[in-house]
Scaffold this motif. Structure first.
Motif, PDB file in Angstrom:
ATOM      1  N   ARG A 307       0.808  -1.231   0.000  1.00  0.00           N
ATOM      2  CA  ARG A 307       0.000   0.000   0.000  1.00  0.00           C
ATOM      3  C   ARG A 307       0.836   1.274   0.000  1.00  0.00           C
ATOM      4  O   ARG A 307       0.311   2.350  -0.260  1.00  0.00           O
ATOM      5  N   VAL A 308       2.120   1.152   0.308  1.00  0.00           N
ATOM      6  CA  VAL A 308       2.979   2.327   0.425  1.00  0.00           C
ATOM      7  C   VAL A 308       4.231   2.139  -0.431  1.00  0.00           C
ATOM      8  O   VAL A 308       4.940   1.133  -0.282  1.00  0.00           O
ATOM      9  N   ALA A 309       4.487   3.108  -1.292  1.00  0.00           N
ATOM     10  CA  ALA A 309       5.669   3.062  -2.155  1.00  0.00           C
ATOM     11  C   ALA A 309       6.600   4.217  -1.811  1.00  0.00           C
ATOM     12  O   ALA A 309       6.151   5.362  -1.669  1.00  0.00           O
ATOM     13  N   LEU A 310       7.883   3.925  -1.653  1.00  0.00           N
ATOM     14  CA  LEU A 310       8.892   4.946  -1.390  1.00  0.00           C
ATOM     15  C   LEU A 310       9.689   5.166  -2.675  1.00  0.00           C
ATOM     16  O   LEU A 310      10.389   4.263  -3.143  1.00  0.00           O
ATOM     17  N   ILE A 311       9.592   6.362  -3.229  1.00  0.00           N
ATOM     18  CA  ILE A 311      10.220   6.689  -4.509  1.00  0.00           C
ATOM     19  C   ILE A 311      11.386   7.639  -4.273  1.00  0.00           C
ATOM     20  O   ILE A 311      11.213   8.719  -3.683  1.00  0.00           O
ATOM     21  N   THR A 312      12.550   7.256  -4.733  1.00  0.00           N
ATOM     22  CA  THR A 312      13.730   8.103  -4.563  1.00  0.00           C
ATOM     23  C   THR A 312      14.255   8.645  -5.890  1.00  0.00           C
ATOM     24  O   THR A 312      15.198   9.439  -5.896  1.00  0.00           O
ATOM     25  N   GLU A 313      13.668   8.198  -7.015  1.00  0.00           N
ATOM     26  CA  GLU A 313      14.065   8.760  -8.297  1.00  0.00           C
ATOM     27  C   GLU A 313      13.639  10.227  -8.391  1.00  0.00           C
ATOM     28  O   GLU A 313      12.640  10.637  -7.801  1.00  0.00           O
ATOM     29  N   LYS A 314      14.374  11.002  -9.147  1.00  0.00           N
ATOM     30  CA  LYS A 314      14.086  12.421  -9.297  1.00  0.00           C
ATOM     31  C   LYS A 314      12.732  12.638  -9.962  1.00  0.00           C
ATOM     32  O   LYS A 314      12.373  11.950 -10.923  1.00  0.00           O
ATOM     33  N   MET A 315      11.958  13.587  -9.438  1.00  0.00           N
ATOM     34  CA  MET A 315      10.683  13.966 -10.052  1.00  0.00           C
ATOM     35  C   MET A 315      10.975  14.938 -11.193  1.00  0.00           C
ATOM     36  O   MET A 315      11.544  16.006 -10.982  1.00  0.00           O
ATOM     37  N   CYS A 316      10.564  14.581 -12.389  1.00  0.00           N
ATOM     38  CA  CYS A 316      10.895  15.385 -13.569  1.00  0.00           C
ATOM     39  C   CYS A 316       9.739  16.242 -14.052  1.00  0.00           C
ATOM     40  O   CYS A 316       9.957  17.329 -14.601  1.00  0.00           O
ATOM     41  N   GLU A 317       8.518  15.763 -13.855  1.00  0.00           N
ATOM     42  CA  GLU A 317       7.366  16.479 -14.411  1.00  0.00           C
ATOM     43  C   GLU A 317       6.102  16.052 -13.682  1.00  0.00           C
ATOM     44  O   GLU A 317       5.999  14.928 -13.184  1.00  0.00           O
ATOM     45  N   ILE A 318       5.139  16.959 -13.647  1.00  0.00           N
ATOM     46  CA  ILE A 318       3.819  16.641 -13.117  1.00  0.00           C
ATOM     47  C   ILE A 318       2.798  16.887 -14.222  1.00  0.00           C
ATOM     48  O   ILE A 318       2.766  17.972 -14.829  1.00  0.00           O
ATOM     49  N   THR A 319       1.981  15.888 -14.506  1.00  0.00           N
ATOM     50  CA  THR A 319       0.931  16.030 -15.514  1.00  0.00           C
ATOM     51  C   THR A 319      -0.398  16.267 -14.808  1.00  0.00           C
ATOM     52  O   THR A 319      -0.441  16.492 -13.596  1.00  0.00           O
ATOM     53  N   ASP A 320      -1.479  16.185 -15.552  1.00  0.00           N
ATOM     54  CA  ASP A 320      -2.785  16.445 -14.949  1.00  0.00           C
ATOM     55  C   ASP A 320      -3.191  15.376 -13.953  1.00  0.00           C
ATOM     56  O   ASP A 320      -4.065  15.598 -13.106  1.00  0.00           O
ATOM     57  N   ARG A 321      -2.512  14.193 -13.992  1.00  0.00           N
ATOM     58  CA  ARG A 321      -2.935  13.139 -13.076  1.00  0.00           C
ATOM     59  C   ARG A 321      -1.789  12.308 -12.494  1.00  0.00           C
ATOM     60  O   ARG A 321      -2.029  11.335 -11.788  1.00  0.00           O
ATOM     61  N   ALA A 322      -0.528  12.694 -12.783  1.00  0.00           N
ATOM     62  CA  ALA A 322       0.586  11.850 -12.332  1.00  0.00           C
ATOM     63  C   ALA A 322       1.856  12.657 -12.131  1.00  0.00           C
ATOM     64  O   ALA A 322       2.022  13.752 -12.663  1.00  0.00           O
TER      65      ALA A 322
END
Length: 517
Positions: A307-322
Motif C-alpha cells: 500500500r505504500v511506495a517509497l520513490i527516490t528517483e528524481k521527479m521530472c514532471e507533473i501532468t494532470d494526473r501523475a
C-alpha cells in the motif's frame, strides 16, 4: 510629526510576538500593538493543522520559562500548543493588543522624526517608534519547483494550508517531502489512502520518540517551580552539550566523523531490518547536519509495501494526473500533498518584506550584498529602532524555538527600556559590536562540520543560500546571558531636538482639539 501612532509595533502574534508583548509589559511599556495577518494567534501553530502535527521537543522545554505548559503528552500535539498560546495571551493581558487579519507589506525609517512608517496590504499606514518583526522562520510556504505542478487536476495541498473540508479517504495520495512535517503526515495518510506514494528527495536521520502520556499527575508535578526549573535546566544543558560535543567537537576532529556516521547508519539499519528500505532511508550525510527528528511510526509505514511506495528517483514532471520520475514511471495520483516546508535561508525570506533603513537601504539587499548577520541575531546597524524576534540571522539555537523567542524578546524590551530611561528616541547597535558578533559566528562556523564535506547533500536550513551559517553557533546559555545582561555600551542612544518634540506635541494636541469640536 514625531508622535507615533504606537510606541512599539510588533509584526506577528505567534510565540515570538507573544513573548515580546509579555516582556514589553514587564518593562512598563504599554503603548504597543501586535499585528497578525491570520485570523487567529499562534503563528505556525495556527496555520499548520495537518494530521499528526506535534512538537518534537518535550512540553516542559517547549514553553516559556515563566509559564508551565500543562500537556497531555511528553511531546504535545499541535492543538495543545495552540491552546498554550491562547493561555499566555489571556493570562498576560495581551488579547486587546492584538489586531487580526492585518498584512504588513513594508516599512521605511524616517530619521527626521525617529519613526518607522509602516505599510499594509489594504493601503493603510501606521507609524511607530520601534518596529519588531516577530515572524519566525516557518512563514513563507514553499511549493516544489517541478514543471507542470500547476497542471495537476487533482487535489494539491501544502502542509501549512491543510484543507479539512476535503475527504482524503480512499484516495491515491502522493506526498512530496520527508522532513519534519512529512514524517508526521505520511503515517497518517497511510491509514486512510487506498495507496500512498512518498517522493523522497533527501533522507532524514531519525530516532525513536519516547512519547508518553503525562496527564495522570506528572503534568501537575512539573508545574512545581523547583522541579520544573531543574528539568528545564537539565534539558537545556543536555542540548548544549550535544551541540558542543556532537557538532563542534566533531568539526574539530574530522577524522572521527566517518566513524560516527557509519555507527549511526548501522544502528538505523538494525532498526529497519529491511535492506531494501535501508538503502533508501539511511542518510549518507553525517548526523547533526540537520535538525534531528523523532518518530515511532515513520519507518513502520514503509513496511506496508503493498500500500505504500517509497520513490527516490528524481521527479521530472507533473501532468494532470501523475508525477513522472526520471525512470519514466508515471505515478498516478488523486491527491498531491506538498510537505515541502518553507522558504528558509533563501534570499528575502526574512523578514520577507522590504524594510528600508538609513539612506533608504533595504535590509534584504544589504544582507545579500554583504553578509547575513545581526547583533545577537536581533538588530543591525543602519536600521535604528528595529529588533527582529525569531526571524533574524544567527538567532536560532538548535534547541527550543520558544527559548530563542523569549531571549530575543527580553533583549528587545530591555534595549527599548534603556532608550526610554535615557530620554532617547533612537537606539542603534554600534558597528564594532555588530562586527565582533558576526566574526564570532563566522569563526565558529568555519570550525564546525555544518560547513564541511560531511554535511554535503543534507539540504540543511542551518546554512543559507550564500553558504553562510544562518543559525546561532553558541549555546542556549550564551544567548540567555546576552539577553538578560544587556550590554548597553554596545548601543548608541539619541534624542530628537526638544523643539521637534515640542512641535509634534503641539500638532497632536491641535489635532485632538479639532477632533473634539
Amino acid at each position: 510629526m514625531s508622535t507615533p501612532d504606537h510606541e512599539v509595533v510588533v509584526i506577528g502574534a505567534g510565540f515570538g510576538g507573544i513573548a515580546t508583548g509579555v516582556e514589553l509589559r514587564r518593562q512598563g511599556i504599554e503603548d504597543f500593538v501586535l499585528l497578525e495577518k491570520h485570523d487567529g494567534i499562534g503563528g505556525t501553530w495556527w496555520a499548520n493543522t495537518y494530521p499528526g502535527i506535534a512538537v518534537d521537543i518535550p512540553a516542559i522545554y517547549y514553553s516559556f520559562s515563566y509559564e508551565p505548559f500543562r500537556s497531555s503528552r511528553l511531546f504535545p500535539p499541535g492543538h495543545e500548543v495552540q491552546a498554550y498560546a491562547e493561555h499566555i495571551v489571556d493570562k498576560y493581558g495581551l488579547r486587546d493588543r492584538i489586531r487580526l487579519g492585518v498584512t504588513f507589506t513594508g516599512a521605511k525609517w524616517d530619521d527626521s522624526t525617529h519613526l518607522w512608517q509602516l505599510d499594509f496590504a489594504d493601503g493603510s499606514q501606521l507609524s511607530c517608534r520601534y518596529l519588531v518583526p516577530a515572524l519566525g522562520i516557518l512563514e513563507q510556504a514553499k511549493l516544489p519547483e517541478i514543471p507542470g505542478i500547476e497542471k495537476f487536476a487533482g487535489k494539491v495541498v501544502h502542509s501549512s494550508q491543510w484543507d479539512h473540508e476535503y475527504d482524503y479517504t480512499g484516495k491515491r495520495i502522493g506526498v512530496i517531502g520527508t522532513g519534519a512535517s512529512g514524517l508526521q503526515i505520511i503515517p497518517e495518510m497511510a491509514k486512510i489512502a487506498s495507496h500512498l506514494t512518498v517522493f523522497q528527495r533527501t533522507p532524514i536521520w531519525l530516532a525513536p520518540k519516547p512519547d508518553i502520556r503525562i496527564d495522570w499527575g506528572l503534568d501537575r508535578a512539573l508545574k512545581g517551580p523547583v522541579l520544573r526549573r531543574a528539568v528545564r535546566y537539565t534539558i537545556a544543558t543536555a542540548l548544549d552539550a550535544a551541540l558542543v560535543v556532537g557538532v563542534r567537537a566533531l568539526g574539530a576532529t574530522p577524522a572521527a566523523i566517518p566513524y560516527v556516521t557509519r555507527a549511526a547508519q548501522g544502528a538505523t539499519r538494525i532498526w529497519l531490518r529491511d535492506k531494501e528500505l535501508a538503502d533508501k532511508l539511511v542518510p549518507s550525510y553525517a548526523p547533526g547536519c540537520k535538525r534531528p527528528s523523532m518518530s515511532n511510526e515513520y519507518f513502520r509505514t514503509f513496511k506496508q509495501k503493498d500500500r505504500v511506495a517509497l520513490i527516490t528517483e528524481k521527479m521530472c514532471e507533473i501532468t494532470d494526473r501523475a508525477v513522472i520520475t526520471a525512470d519514466g514511471t508515471a505515478h498516478e495520483l488523486d491527491v498531491l500533498v506538498c510537505a515541502t516546508g518553507f522558504r528558509v535561508c533563501e534570499r528575502g525570506f526574512a523578514p520577507g518584506m522590504p524594510i528600508h533603513g538609513m539612506h533608504d537601504r533595504e535590509l534584504g539587499d544589504y544582507w545579500h550584498e554583504n553578509h547575513y548577520h545581526a547583533y545577537e541575531g536581533v538588530t543591525v546597524p543602519g536600521w535604528p529602532n528595529l529588533f527582529l524576534v525569531c526571524c533574524g540571522p544567527n538567532t536560532i539555537v538548535p534547541s527550543s524555538i520558544l527559548t530563542t523567542a523569549e531571549n530575543n524578546a527580553i533583549l528587545t524590551s530591555r534595549a527599548i527600556a534603556a532608550a526610554r530611561r535615557r530620554g532617547a528616541t533612537r537606539v542603534e547597535v554600534k558597528q564594532q559590536p555588530f562586527d565582533d558578533f558576526a566574526r564570532m559566528c563566522v569563526e565558529r562556523a568555519e570550525g564546525s562540520m555544518w560547513m564541511a564535506a560531511p554535511c554535503a547533500g543534507s539540504n540543511t536550513y542551518y546554512v543559507n543560500y550564500q553558504n553562510e551559517l544562518a543559525i546561532r553557533p553558541t549555546t542556549v546559555l550564551s544567548q540567555w546571558r546576552a539577553a538578560r545582561f544587556l550590554r548597553t555600551r554596545d548601543f548608541t542612544f539619541h534624542a530628537l531636538p526638544s523643539t521637534v518634540l515640542a512641535a509634534s506635541a503641539d500638532t497632536a494636541a491641535d489635532l485632538a482639539g479639532a477632533g473634539s469640536k
